[in-house]
Design a protein around this motif. Structure first.
Motif, PDB file in Angstrom:
ATOM      1  N   GLU A  42       0.831  -1.206   0.000  1.00 47.20           N
ATOM      2  CA  GLU A  42       0.000   0.000   0.000  1.00 47.20           C
ATOM      3  C   GLU A  42       0.866   1.255   0.000  1.00 47.20           C
ATOM      4  OE1 GLU A  42      -3.900   1.819   2.252  1.00 47.20           O
ATOM      5  OE2 GLU A  42      -2.580   0.468   3.379  1.00 47.20           O
ATOM      6  N   GLU A  43       1.945   1.249   0.778  1.00 44.44           N
ATOM      7  CA  GLU A  43       2.814   2.423   0.859  1.00 44.44           C
ATOM      8  C   GLU A  43       3.488   2.723  -0.466  1.00 44.44           C
ATOM      9  OE1 GLU A  43       6.670   4.076   3.429  1.00 44.44           O
ATOM     10  OE2 GLU A  43       5.919   2.033   3.757  1.00 44.44           O
ATOM     11  N   GLY A  44       3.877   1.664  -1.194  1.00 46.86           N
ATOM     12  CA  GLY A  44       4.597   1.879  -2.442  1.00 46.86           C
ATOM     13  C   GLY A  44       3.725   1.946  -3.677  1.00 46.86           C
ATOM     14  N   LEU A  45       2.653   1.121  -3.717  1.00 52.97           N
ATOM     15  CA  LEU A  45       1.874   0.977  -4.935  1.00 52.97           C
ATOM     16  C   LEU A  45       0.424   1.411  -4.791  1.00 52.97           C
ATOM     17  CD1 LEU A  45       3.195  -2.557  -6.018  1.00 52.97           C
ATOM     18  CD2 LEU A  45       4.083  -0.299  -6.666  1.00 52.97           C
ATOM     19  N   GLY A  46       0.021   1.795  -3.577  1.00 51.76           N
ATOM     20  CA  GLY A  46      -1.356   2.189  -3.338  1.00 51.76           C
ATOM     21  C   GLY A  46      -1.656   3.612  -3.792  1.00 51.76           C
ATOM     22  N   PRO A  47      -2.874   4.102  -3.490  1.00 43.61           N
ATOM     23  CA  PRO A  47      -3.313   5.423  -3.966  1.00 43.61           C
ATOM     24  C   PRO A  47      -2.441   6.583  -3.533  1.00 43.61           C
ATOM     25  CG  PRO A  47      -5.185   4.135  -3.193  1.00 43.61           C
ATOM     26  CD  PRO A  47      -3.956   3.364  -2.805  1.00 43.61           C
ATOM     27  N   ARG A  48      -1.686   6.438  -2.435  1.00 43.65           N
ATOM     28  CA  ARG A  48      -0.820   7.516  -1.985  1.00 43.65           C
ATOM     29  C   ARG A  48       0.659   7.226  -2.234  1.00 43.65           C
ATOM     30  NH1 ARG A  48      -4.976   7.038   1.577  1.00 43.65           N
ATOM     31  NH2 ARG A  48      -6.206   8.931   2.024  1.00 43.65           N
ATOM     32  N   GLY A  49       0.946   6.123  -2.927  1.00 43.04           N
ATOM     33  CA  GLY A  49       2.332   5.749  -3.181  1.00 43.04           C
ATOM     34  C   GLY A  49       2.856   6.307  -4.488  1.00 43.04           C
ATOM     35  N   LEU A  50       4.126   6.027  -4.767  1.00 48.25           N
ATOM     36  CA  LEU A  50       4.749   6.456  -6.016  1.00 48.25           C
ATOM     37  C   LEU A  50       4.353   5.580  -7.195  1.00 48.25           C
ATOM     38  CD1 LEU A  50       8.421   7.235  -4.885  1.00 48.25           C
ATOM     39  CD2 LEU A  50       6.716   8.882  -5.659  1.00 48.25           C
ATOM     40  N   GLY A  51       3.838   4.386  -6.904  1.00 46.73           N
ATOM     41  CA  GLY A  51       3.551   3.451  -7.988  1.00 46.73           C
ATOM     42  C   GLY A  51       4.765   2.629  -8.376  1.00 46.73           C
ATOM     43  N   ILE A  52       5.781   2.577  -7.488  1.00 45.25           N
ATOM     44  CA  ILE A  52       7.000   1.818  -7.765  1.00 45.25           C
ATOM     45  C   ILE A  52       7.534   1.255  -6.455  1.00 45.25           C
ATOM     46  CG2 ILE A  52       8.450   3.887  -7.589  1.00 45.25           C
ATOM     47  CD1 ILE A  52      10.246   2.664  -9.771  1.00 45.25           C
ATOM     48  N   ILE A  53       8.076   0.038  -6.523  1.00 41.33           N
ATOM     49  CA  ILE A  53       8.674  -0.634  -5.367  1.00 41.33           C
ATOM     50  C   ILE A  53       9.997  -1.246  -5.792  1.00 41.33           C
ATOM     51  CG2 ILE A  53       8.481  -2.910  -4.242  1.00 41.33           C
ATOM     52  CD1 ILE A  53       5.856  -2.134  -3.094  1.00 41.33           C
ATOM     53  N   ALA A  54      10.994  -1.203  -4.911  1.00 41.12           N
ATOM     54  CA  ALA A  54      12.289  -1.838  -5.172  1.00 41.12           C
ATOM     55  C   ALA A  54      12.368  -3.159  -4.419  1.00 41.12           C
ATOM     56  CB  ALA A  54      13.435  -0.928  -4.749  1.00 41.12           C
ATOM     57  N   VAL A  55      13.070  -4.125  -5.001  1.00 44.87           N
ATOM     58  CA  VAL A  55      13.312  -5.424  -4.364  1.00 44.87           C
ATOM     59  C   VAL A  55      14.820  -5.596  -4.245  1.00 44.87           C
ATOM     60  CG1 VAL A  55      12.961  -7.914  -4.475  1.00 44.87           C
ATOM     61  CG2 VAL A  55      11.203  -6.364  -5.378  1.00 44.87           C
ATOM     62  N   SER A  56      15.289  -5.829  -3.031  1.00 41.68           N
ATOM     63  CA  SER A  56      16.727  -5.930  -2.785  1.00 41.68           C
ATOM     64  C   SER A  56      17.159  -7.376  -2.603  1.00 41.68           C
ATOM     65  CB  SER A  56      17.098  -5.131  -1.527  1.00 41.68           C
ATOM     66  OG  SER A  56      16.429  -5.646  -0.386  1.00 41.68           O
ATOM     67  N   ASP A  57      18.458  -7.611  -2.802  1.00 36.46           N
ATOM     68  CA  ASP A  57      19.117  -8.890  -2.507  1.00 36.46           C
ATOM     69  C   ASP A  57      18.529 -10.052  -3.302  1.00 36.46           C
ATOM     70  OD1 ASP A  57      20.677  -7.559  -0.532  1.00 36.46           O
ATOM     71  OD2 ASP A  57      19.024  -7.757   0.899  1.00 36.46           O
ATOM     72  N   VAL A  58      18.239  -9.829  -4.575  1.00 39.51           N
ATOM     73  CA  VAL A  58      17.758 -10.909  -5.441  1.00 39.51           C
ATOM     74  C   VAL A  58      18.955 -11.746  -5.885  1.00 39.51           C
ATOM     75  CG1 VAL A  58      16.575 -11.495  -7.585  1.00 39.51           C
ATOM     76  CG2 VAL A  58      15.824  -9.508  -6.246  1.00 39.51           C
ATOM     77  N   PRO A  59      19.004 -13.036  -5.542  1.00 39.38           N
ATOM     78  CA  PRO A  59      20.160 -13.869  -5.893  1.00 39.38           C
ATOM     79  C   PRO A  59      20.418 -13.898  -7.399  1.00 39.38           C
ATOM     80  CG  PRO A  59      18.748 -14.987  -4.307  1.00 39.38           C
ATOM     81  CD  PRO A  59      17.991 -13.781  -4.764  1.00 39.38           C
ATOM     82  N   GLY A  60      21.655 -13.638  -7.776  1.00 42.75           N
ATOM     83  CA  GLY A  60      22.061 -13.726  -9.178  1.00 42.75           C
ATOM     84  C   GLY A  60      21.750 -12.508 -10.014  1.00 42.75           C
ATOM     85  N   PHE A  61      20.949 -11.582  -9.511  1.00 46.68           N
ATOM     86  CA  PHE A  61      20.530 -10.451 -10.340  1.00 46.68           C
ATOM     87  C   PHE A  61      21.690  -9.527 -10.742  1.00 46.68           C
ATOM     88  CE2 PHE A  61      19.322  -5.896 -10.296  1.00 46.68           C
ATOM     89  CZ  PHE A  61      18.732  -5.850 -11.544  1.00 46.68           C
ATOM     90  N   PRO A  62      22.576  -9.113  -9.826  1.00 44.95           N
ATOM     91  CA  PRO A  62      23.634  -8.173 -10.243  1.00 44.95           C
ATOM     92  C   PRO A  62      24.469  -8.692 -11.416  1.00 44.95           C
ATOM     93  CG  PRO A  62      23.528  -8.286  -7.853  1.00 44.95           C
ATOM     94  CD  PRO A  62      22.645  -9.386  -8.371  1.00 44.95           C
ATOM     95  N   GLU A  63      24.789  -9.978 -11.389  1.00 47.59           N
ATOM     96  CA  GLU A  63      25.605 -10.552 -12.468  1.00 47.59           C
ATOM     97  C   GLU A  63      24.835 -10.573 -13.791  1.00 47.59           C
ATOM     98  OE1 GLU A  63      26.916 -11.691  -8.531  1.00 47.59           O
ATOM     99  OE2 GLU A  63      25.000 -12.080  -9.551  1.00 47.59           O
ATOM    100  N   LEU A  64      23.549 -10.966 -13.741  1.00 49.97           N
ATOM    101  CA  LEU A  64      22.751 -11.032 -14.968  1.00 49.97           C
ATOM    102  C   LEU A  64      22.504  -9.639 -15.536  1.00 49.97           C
ATOM    103  CD1 LEU A  64      20.118 -13.796 -14.116  1.00 49.97           C
ATOM    104  CD2 LEU A  64      22.257 -14.014 -15.393  1.00 49.97           C
ATOM    105  N   ARG A  65      22.280  -8.673 -14.652  1.00 53.85           N
ATOM    106  CA  ARG A  65      22.084  -7.291 -15.110  1.00 53.85           C
ATOM    107  C   ARG A  65      23.314  -6.796 -15.845  1.00 53.85           C
ATOM    108  NH1 ARG A  65      24.327  -2.819 -12.841  1.00 53.85           N
ATOM    109  NH2 ARG A  65      23.421  -0.784 -13.428  1.00 53.85           N
TER     110      ARG A  65
END
Length: 398
Positions: A42-65
């Motif tokens: 609700e805080e990130g994607l709800g009516p009063r949020g920015l409409g964006i959320i970040a996800v941290s510490d995804v295994p393998g993501f930095p290398e694939l990016r």
């Protein structure tokens, strides 16, 4: 919304938007299906949020990016005749190499950006000729530069699939939040189900060419100088943080004000910042409609860097658009807070609706057109995924 940081440097009379950190969810929490993340959603994607959320510490993501984004300059700098052979005009340049050419809000053509589009799951989504003709932007086959950059295909698919898997986890928690607001399974498929069943996710590898100093100075005056204001029309969009290089050497962002900007619910423009090793997800208009406005899409744009530090700097990034299948029947709620359909009130609106109706009748089968008509009981109640954007236009110009 998290706290707003102090704004960046000014460019002439044009101050840079203040920086904002989006709500962030650790991957270890996101993967737990029973964990209550509704407050974060609700805080990130709800009516009063920015409409964006970040996800941290995804295994393998930095290398694939990094593996994929490092290929973007090599792709963009292939010989022109090779890139021409990778274009697919029949898909409206929604597969293969797309050389740009859109008009920016300044009125200038966008000739310093190129994109590569592909479906990370299905090289041939369908062989049905009727579907290929009706939905070329979704159904055409992938094109890969096998003879000139063979490593692109595996890098593109690996990152796209990972972002899809994480997006599906986020969609599950979005569904739980929406159900808590009283929108249940009886109102149709969940966001998670819609994304999981779709045959047309679309990845976009973007490359921004280095620009001459005169162009940098000119573009620094506009917050939408690298990408115009728009709202995503799909369900969920995954984003990587941009990778900047100068003469093939990775560098930090040359201008802290450059990158993704968002217009908040109270009409402020802010710069959204997230880390290189974080994934970000934005809500699209289809998800906003089906959630009855409990999940909100937000207008956003991309601002180019300015100043001497940006000279000879290029930027690469990747987006994954998760959207309903082209034939998915979506049940429209009877009440839509941000896309209400109203009756015609002026000759101008009736004229515009007439034009849009003709477009609908030309591109959609007759049994779908009837779903766009209002009924005495209220707004329309069902439509296919391909109708979403047309329905929004009809609502806007009603």
């Amino acid at each position: 919304m998290s706290s707003i940081q102090q704004g960046g440097a000014e460019d002439g009379m044009h101050p840079r938007p203040p920086a904002v950190r989006p709500v962030t969810i650790p991957f270890s929490d996101l993967r737990e299906r029973d964990k209550n993340l509704s407050g974060k959603i609700e805080e990130g994607l709800g009516p009063r949020g920015l409409g964006i959320i970040a996800v941290s510490d995804v295994p393998g993501f930095p290398e694939l990016r990094r593996r994929l984004l490092r290929l973007a300059p090599r792709l963009a700098n292939l010989p022109d005749d090779v890139k021409k052979g990778l274009e697919d005009p029949d898909s409206r340049y929604n597969f293969g190499w797309s050389p740009g050419g859109q008009t920016l809000e300044s009125g200038n053509p966008d000739t310093f950006k190129g994109s590569y589009f592909a479906n990370p799951f299905f090289d041939v989504p369908t062989s049905d000729d009727e579907l290929l003709t009706r939905y070329p932007s979704y159904c055409r086959p992938n094109i890969w530069p096998a003879d000139h950059l063979p490593e692109l295909e595996i890098a593109f698919k690996d990152l796209g699939k990972l972002m899809w898997e994480v997006g599906l986890m986020l969609a599950h928690h979005c569904d739980r939040y929406v159900m808590q607001q009283g929108v249940g399974p009886c109102d149709g498929k969940s966001l998670e189900q819609i994304i999981a069943c779709s045959r047309c996710p679309k990845g976009r590898l973007l490359y921004y060419y280095p620009r001459p100093f005169s162009k940098l100075k000119e573009e620094g005056q506009s917050v939408s100088s690298w990408g115009g204001w728009h709202t995503d029309y799909g369900s969920l969009t995954g984003l990587t943080c941009g990778l900047f290089t100068r003469q093939s050497v990775e560098i930090p962002a040359p201008d802290t004000g450059a990158g993704l900007c968002i217009r908040t619910r109270d009409n402020r423009v802010v710069k959204v910042t997230f880390e290189d090793d974080e994934l970000a997800y934005q809500i699209g208009e289809a998800a906003e409609i089906l959630s009855r406005g409990h999940l909100c899409a937000t207008p956003h744009c991309v601002q180019a860097p300015s100043g001497e530090n940006a000279l000879n700097v290029d930027r690469s990034t990747f987006a994954l658009f998760m959207q309903p299948d082209w034939g998915e029947m979506l049940k429209l709620p009877s009440e839509i807070p941000y896309h209400q359909e109203v009756s015609d009130s002026t000759k101008r609106s009736a004229y515009i609706r007439g034009i849009l109706r003709k477009v609908v009748e030309q591109v959609l089968p007759s049994n779908n057109v009837k779903h766009l008509h209002a009924s005495p009981e209220g707004p329309v109640v069902a439509f296919t995924a391909a109708n979403v954007i047309l329905h929004i236009l009809l609502c806007i110009f009603a």
